[in-house]
Design an enzyme around this catalytic site. Structure first.
Site, PDB file in Angstrom:
ATOM      1  N   CYS A 129       1.459   1.530  -7.821  1.00 40.44           N
ATOM      2  CA  CYS A 129       0.805   0.218  -7.846  1.00 40.44           C
ATOM      3  C   CYS A 129      -0.479   0.318  -7.026  1.00 40.44           C
ATOM      4  CB  CYS A 129       1.741  -0.889  -7.359  1.00 40.44           C
ATOM      5  SG  CYS A 129       2.085  -0.912  -5.591  1.00 40.44           S
ATOM      6  N   ASN A 160       0.799   0.186  -2.620  1.00 37.78           N
ATOM      7  CA  ASN A 160       2.087   0.797  -2.290  1.00 37.78           C
ATOM      8  C   ASN A 160       2.819   0.053  -1.175  1.00 37.78           C
ATOM      9  OD1 ASN A 160       3.332   3.948  -1.017  1.00 37.78           O
ATOM     10  ND2 ASN A 160       4.164   2.785  -2.697  1.00 37.78           N
ATOM     11  N   CYS A 174       4.146  -3.409  -2.134  1.00 36.53           N
ATOM     12  CA  CYS A 174       4.931  -4.462  -2.780  1.00 36.53           C
ATOM     13  C   CYS A 174       5.719  -3.919  -3.978  1.00 36.53           C
ATOM     14  CB  CYS A 174       4.039  -5.626  -3.227  1.00 36.53           C
ATOM     15  SG  CYS A 174       3.217  -6.513  -1.884  1.00 36.53           S
ATOM     16  N   ARG A 175       5.050  -3.807  -5.110  1.00 39.29           N
ATOM     17  CA  ARG A 175       5.751  -3.483  -6.353  1.00 39.29           C
ATOM     18  C   ARG A 175       6.317  -2.069  -6.402  1.00 39.29           C
ATOM     19  NH1 ARG A 175       1.037  -5.249 -10.290  1.00 39.29           N
ATOM     20  NH2 ARG A 175      -0.140  -4.556  -8.468  1.00 39.29           N
ATOM     21  N   SER A 176       5.511  -1.072  -6.079  1.00 39.57           N
ATOM     22  CA  SER A 176       6.020   0.303  -6.228  1.00 39.57           C
ATOM     23  C   SER A 176       7.146   0.634  -5.251  1.00 39.57           C
ATOM     24  CB  SER A 176       4.886   1.326  -6.180  1.00 39.57           C
ATOM     25  OG  SER A 176       4.148   1.256  -4.998  1.00 39.57           O
ATOM     26  N   ASP A 216       1.271  -8.759  -9.646  1.00 41.04           N
ATOM     27  CA  ASP A 216       1.193  -8.465  -8.216  1.00 41.04           C
ATOM     28  C   ASP A 216       1.542  -9.722  -7.425  1.00 41.04           C
ATOM     29  OD1 ASP A 216       0.646  -7.555  -5.677  1.00 41.04           O
ATOM     30  OD2 ASP A 216      -1.394  -6.894  -6.134  1.00 41.04           O
TER      31      ASP A 216
END
Length: 157
Positions: free
Chosen positions: A12, A15, A17-19, A130
């Site tokens: 993402c 690095n 939040c999402r990943s 995001d």
């Protein structure tokens, strides 16, 4: 014949939040399925290198039994294109960035580049939005989508 573990890198922006959420979810699902897989995560940039995941991401994960503690943000490296079997982007912008970086730098094409939700049923070509500038509910929604993508990934590899 010994089969090598499949390795997956989730990508993402920063690095945090999402990943890292995807890394934690995929790891938990693979363990539940009895699959020996290697997971990591990285960002397209180094803005948050060395930082822990966003506290809201960690809290959303913790509520569902996913552990993001001990993770630290890092930027994608050229070596990642050769070290991993799969580079999985959390949105279409990240996927384009990965393809462009690989081609521009003439990096190995060993890793298959895909979009996380392309692994799910009914959500192909969609982004995991995001949640960084959002509220707790945005982290929950991102985690819902990440779980769906990771479920498909674990079932199909």
């Amino acid at each position: 014949m010994v089969r090598r573990s499949i390795s997956v890198l989730f990508v993402c922006t920063g690095n945090i939040c999402r990943s890292p959420m995807a890394e934690a979810v995929a790891g938990a699902l693979a363990r539940q399925a009895g699959k020996a897989m290697i997971f990591d995560s990285a960002g397209t940039g180094d803005w948050h290198a060395g930082e822990s995941p966003d506290p809201r991401a960690a809290a959303a994960g913790r509520k569902r039994g996913y552990d993001l503690s001990g993770m630290r943000a890092r930027a994608l490296s050229d070596d990642d294109f050769d070290r991993f079997d799969h580079l999985i982007a959390l949105d279409k912008g990240h996927k384009r960035w990965l393809l462009s970086a690989r081609d521009y730098r003439r990096l190995p094409e060993r890793a298959k580049i895909s979009l996380l939700l392309d692994w799910s049923v009914g959500l192909a070509s969609q982004d995991v939005p995001d949640p960084y500038y959002g509220e707790a509910a945005d982290f929950e929604r991102a985690l819902d989508l990440i779980e769906k993508g990771c479920q498909g990934l674990i079932q199909r590899v």
